[in-house]
Scaffold this motif. Sequence first.
Motif, short mmCIF file in Angstrom:
data_model
loop_
_atom_site.label_atom_id
_atom_site.label_comp_id
_atom_site.label_asym_id
_atom_site.label_seq_id
_atom_site.Cartn_x
_atom_site.Cartn_y
_atom_site.Cartn_z
N UNK A 146 38.61 47.93 37.57
CA UNK A 146 38.76 47.08 38.76
C UNK A 146 39.35 45.70 38.43
N UNK A 147 38.99 45.16 37.29
CA UNK A 147 39.52 43.86 36.87
C UNK A 147 41.04 43.94 36.61
N UNK A 148 41.49 45.03 36.00
CA UNK A 148 42.91 45.21 35.75
C UNK A 148 43.69 45.40 37.04
N UNK A 149 43.12 46.15 37.96
CA UNK A 149 43.77 46.35 39.26
C UNK A 149 43.89 45.03 40.00
N UNK A 150 42.84 44.22 39.95
CA UNK A 150 42.84 42.93 40.65
C UNK A 150 43.98 42.03 40.15
N UNK A 151 44.29 42.09 38.87
CA UNK A 151 45.38 41.27 38.33
C UNK A 151 46.72 41.60 38.96
N UNK A 152 46.92 42.84 39.36
CA UNK A 152 48.19 43.28 39.94
C UNK A 152 48.15 43.38 41.46
N UNK A 153 46.98 43.30 42.04
CA UNK A 153 46.83 43.42 43.48
C UNK A 153 46.99 42.05 44.12
N UNK A 154 48.21 41.54 44.10
CA UNK A 154 48.47 40.18 44.57
C UNK A 154 49.43 40.13 45.74
N UNK A 155 49.73 41.26 46.36
CA UNK A 155 50.67 41.25 47.47
C UNK A 155 50.03 40.60 48.69
N UNK A 215 45.54 34.01 48.53
CA UNK A 215 44.41 33.49 47.76
C UNK A 215 43.95 32.13 48.29
N UNK A 216 42.75 31.74 47.87
CA UNK A 216 42.28 30.39 48.16
C UNK A 216 43.18 29.40 47.45
#
Length: 182
Positions: free
Chosen positions: A33-42, A51-52
Amino acid sequence: MSSHDKLVLAGILSLGLLAPPALAFDFGRPATPQEIKLWDIDVSPDGKGLPDGSGTAVQGKQIFADNCAACHGDNGQGGIKDRLAGGQGTLASNMPVKTVGSFWPYATTLFDYIHRAMPYPTPGSLSTDETYAVTAYILSLNGIVPADGKIDKESLPKIKMPNRDGFIPEPEFDPAKLFRNK
């Protein structure tokens, strides 16, 4: 079986094309999940995914000068890459000038693109606040936000771009339907 047929069969087998799916793709590991979060920035047009953070056009002016002007020119014009400012009122002319201010339908798309792909050659190197600031500055160059304007994840999606209604999507590409589950 001919030598050619044996060679083709060996090639197919080596690619795993005839192997059961579990064997054909038995490499790597599932992303955490941490790795996915790094790329889930669309970021969606409605602002989901922003993002905040925040930034002002005043802050963005210096960040733009340091990171963007070499390609896009001072004040977003005259550089070796795409012009970012001006062009309002030209789209229906024989010489349309497609810029952020004249063509782009969503302000959130500008943030998304800068955040993921800019600055060249170090994409993603700007912080979230720097990205908001550069976005605010480019929008201010186009007269969309004041020269001292501030944007954040609440205000950016509310900005109505001049060409927002210039695009007529096919019904199956309606943003309200595409992004409602994000």
